[in-house]
Design a protein around this motif. Structure first.
Motif, PDB file in Angstrom:
ATOM      1  N   MET A  79      -5.743 -10.094  -6.685  1.00 36.86           N
ATOM      2  CA  MET A  79      -6.396 -10.579  -5.477  1.00 36.86           C
ATOM      3  C   MET A  79      -5.693  -9.996  -4.261  1.00 36.86           C
ATOM      4  O   MET A  79      -4.463  -9.971  -4.198  1.00 36.86           O
ATOM      5  N   PHE A  80      -6.485  -9.517  -3.318  1.00 34.18           N
ATOM      6  CA  PHE A  80      -5.969  -8.938  -2.082  1.00 34.18           C
ATOM      7  C   PHE A  80      -6.446  -9.774  -0.897  1.00 34.18           C
ATOM      8  O   PHE A  80      -7.621 -10.121  -0.834  1.00 34.18           O
ATOM      9  N   THR A  81      -5.562 -10.036   0.051  1.00 35.54           N
ATOM     10  CA  THR A  81      -5.935 -10.640   1.324  1.00 35.54           C
ATOM     11  C   THR A  81      -5.526  -9.664   2.417  1.00 35.54           C
ATOM     12  O   THR A  81      -4.332  -9.348   2.550  1.00 35.54           O
ATOM     13  N   LEU A  82      -6.523  -9.163   3.147  1.00 38.73           N
ATOM     14  CA  LEU A  82      -6.254  -8.211   4.214  1.00 38.73           C
ATOM     15  C   LEU A  82      -5.809  -8.967   5.454  1.00 38.73           C
ATOM     16  O   LEU A  82      -6.534  -9.829   5.954  1.00 38.73           O
ATOM     17  N   LEU A  83      -4.635  -8.619   5.945  1.00 41.38           N
ATOM     18  CA  LEU A  83      -4.077  -9.253   7.130  1.00 41.38           C
ATOM     19  C   LEU A  83      -4.362  -8.432   8.385  1.00 41.38           C
ATOM     20  O   LEU A  83      -4.562  -8.987   9.455  1.00 41.38           O
ATOM     21  N   GLU A  84      -4.338  -7.104   8.237  1.00 41.05           N
ATOM     22  CA  GLU A  84      -4.621  -6.191   9.347  1.00 41.05           C
ATOM     23  C   GLU A  84      -5.341  -4.969   8.796  1.00 41.05           C
ATOM     24  O   GLU A  84      -4.981  -4.454   7.738  1.00 41.05           O
ATOM     25  N   GLY A  85      -6.357  -4.489   9.527  1.00 44.45           N
ATOM     26  CA  GLY A  85      -7.033  -3.248   9.174  1.00 44.45           C
ATOM     27  C   GLY A  85      -8.242  -3.455   8.289  1.00 44.45           C
ATOM     28  O   GLY A  85      -8.759  -4.569   8.150  1.00 44.45           O
TER      29      GLY A  85
END
Length: 180
Positions: A79-85
Motif C-alpha cells: 500500500m502506498f500513500t502519496l504525501l507529495e507529488g
C-alpha cells in the motif's frame, strides 16, 4: 443470574500482551534508521518486520523525476500513500495518475509498476504486509547517509553485482519481475 455470573468475564479471544515487543517511534530524519538507494529512489525503513513480529513494514520513499521500479509482482499486499507529488501507477496493464493525498493498495500477486513523470520528487509511504520487502531493499540497495542524500553513482561493475544479487534473492522474497 447470581453474583458470580454477573462479575465473571469470559476468556478473551485476544492473546496476552507480548511484553518482548516495544513501542516504535520513527522520525524519518532520525540517524538510527536504515536507508538505501535503489535505482535512484531513496528508501528509509521507518518500521521493520523485526519491530512488528513480521506483520508489516513501513518505508518512507523519495522518488525523483523519472524514478520508479521495473514492472513486478509479489506474494504480499503493498500500500502506498502519496504525501507529495504524483505518480503514474500501472496496475494489470492499466495506467492512471495518482496524486498527493491518495492511497493505493496493490493486491498480492498483481502485476504493477509506478513511474514519476511529474518533473518533481514524489514523497510517499509504502506499507507491505507481511514484512520482508524492507529486507530485500536493504540487501540490494546502496546505503545512503540521510533521507535526502543524493543517490550514489555505482560503477557498472557494482551495478551488475546488485542486479545479480537481486535475481538470486527475488524467490526468497516472493517477488518476480514481469514484462510490461
Amino acid at each position: 443470574m447470581n453474583n458470580e455470573q454477573a462479575t465473571s468475564r469470559p476468556t478473551s479471544p485476544i492473546p496476552a500482551d507480548d511484553l518482548n515487543r516495544q513501542l516504535t517511534v520513527a522520525d524519518a530524519d532520525g540517524e538510527e534508521l536504515q536507508r538505501v538507494s535503489i535505482v535512484g529512489n531513496n528508501y528509509t525503513i521507518l518500521v521493520s518486520g523485526a519491530q512488528t513480529a513480521g506483520r508489516y513494514c513501513l518505508i518512507d520513499m523519495l522518488v525523483p523525476d523519472g524514478g520508479g521500479p521495473p514492472p513486478h509482482r509479489h506474494d504480499f499486499e503493498e500500500m502506498f500513500t502519496l504525501l507529495e507529488g504524483e505518480l503514474e501507477f500501472t496496475f494489470r496493464g492499466k495506467t492512471q495518475t495518482v496524486r498527493a493525498g491518495s492511497t493505493v493498495n496493490i493486491p498480492a500477486n498483481a502485476p504493477h509498476v509506478f513511474k514519476n513523470k511529474s518533473g518533481k520528487t514524489v514523497h510517499m509511504l509504502c506499507m507491505c504486509t507481511p514484512a520482508g520487502q524492507e529486507e530485500l531493499f536493504l540487501a540490494v540497495g546502496f546505503p545512503i547517509d540521510s533521507r535526502t542524500s543524493p543517490p550514489p553513482k555505482p560503477t557498472p561493475e557494482e551495478q551488475a553485482e546488485k542486479v545479480k544479487l537481486l535475481a538470486a534473492l527475488l524467490p526468497k522474497y516472493r517477488t518476480e519481475m514481469v514484462t510490461a
